[in-house]
Enzyme design. Sequence first.
Site, PDB file in Angstrom:
ATOM      1  N   CYS A  75      45.123  53.830  52.985  1.00 51.89           N
ATOM      2  CA  CYS A  75      46.489  54.307  52.718  1.00 51.89           C
ATOM      3  C   CYS A  75      47.116  53.564  51.523  1.00 51.89           C
ATOM      4  CB  CYS A  75      47.318  54.221  53.987  1.00 51.89           C
ATOM      5  SG  CYS A  75      48.695  55.364  53.948  1.00 51.89           S
ATOM      6  N   HIS A 163      44.602  55.798  58.316  1.00 54.66           N
ATOM      7  CA  HIS A 163      44.394  54.475  58.935  1.00 54.66           C
ATOM      8  C   HIS A 163      43.221  54.568  59.903  1.00 54.66           C
ATOM      9  CE1 HIS A 163      48.161  52.327  57.767  1.00 54.66           C
ATOM     10  NE2 HIS A 163      48.485  53.566  57.443  1.00 54.66           N
ATOM     11  N   GLU A 165      41.979  51.911  61.563  1.00 54.50           N
ATOM     12  CA  GLU A 165      41.928  50.690  62.384  1.00 54.50           C
ATOM     13  C   GLU A 165      42.673  50.806  63.715  1.00 54.50           C
ATOM     14  OE1 GLU A 165      43.774  51.158  59.729  1.00 54.50           O
ATOM     15  OE2 GLU A 165      45.812  50.542  60.234  1.00 54.50           O
TER      16      GLU A 165
HETATM   17  N1  GLN Z   1      53.704  55.553  51.617  1.00 62.88           N
HETATM   18  C1  GLN Z   1      53.123  54.256  51.430  1.00 62.88           C
HETATM   19  C2  GLN Z   1      53.031  53.906  49.951  1.00 62.88           C
HETATM   20  O1  GLN Z   1      53.323  54.708  49.128  1.00 62.88           O
HETATM   21  C3  GLN Z   1      51.757  54.174  52.088  1.00 62.88           C
HETATM   22  C4  GLN Z   1      51.887  54.279  53.592  1.00 62.88           C
HETATM   23  C5  GLN Z   1      50.799  53.597  54.367  1.00 62.88           C
HETATM   24  O2  GLN Z   1      50.109  52.705  53.889  1.00 62.88           O
HETATM   25  N2  GLN Z   1      50.709  53.950  55.632  1.00 62.88           N
HETATM   26  O3  GLN Z   1      52.667  52.834  49.614  1.00 62.88           O
END
Ligand code: GLN
Length: 180
Positions: A75, A163, A165
């Site tokens: 992410c 994610h 994990e």
């Molecule tokens: N929206 C976040 C960003 O732009 C990422 C979200 C996440 O890591 N769950 O950094």
Amino acid sequence: MRIGVLDIQGDVSEHVNILSSLGADPVRIRKSPDLENVDGLILPGGESTVIGKVMKERGLVELIMKKKLPVMGTCAGLILMSENVDGGKGLLPLLDIEVKRNGYGSQRESFETDLNIEGIGQFHGVFIRAPIIVKVKKGRVLSQYENSPIIVSEGKHLGMTFHPEIFGDGRIHRMFIDSI
Ligand code: GLN
């Protein structure tokens, strides 16, 4: 094998626990000396702008690039590893991809779904304010969701928009460790 987990924000303990369960030796990374003797690094999710700012201040960005560490990003971690982020340059351009932050917008900020990942099979993915990968220039797409790539490998680097994990399933971490 010693695997660092960047300890600035996010599910640090979940990543550490999965690594331990796989028999790897997890190391929490807060400052640059922590990176000594690690064989790979995990960048957890969180807020990429905040994580990036702290990484720069602590000299972690330069060191990771200099050491050519294999990196797995989830992410926000994937955002940091992208060559192109919303038209600008990513901080650690390790994956030659273009991403759009918060790509699913506010309507569907977070959702869960079963994915089918090459080399792994069925995997439950949790997307939280996830980015969308809009272009993959090099690297291999291991799965897609709604016609967009959601997990990409390039050399020893692995990045995913979700994610992996949260439910303690270690198969993606295993894939990263096995590639190092
Ligand atoms: N929206 C976040 C960003 O732009 C990422 C979200 C996440 O890591 N769950 O950094």
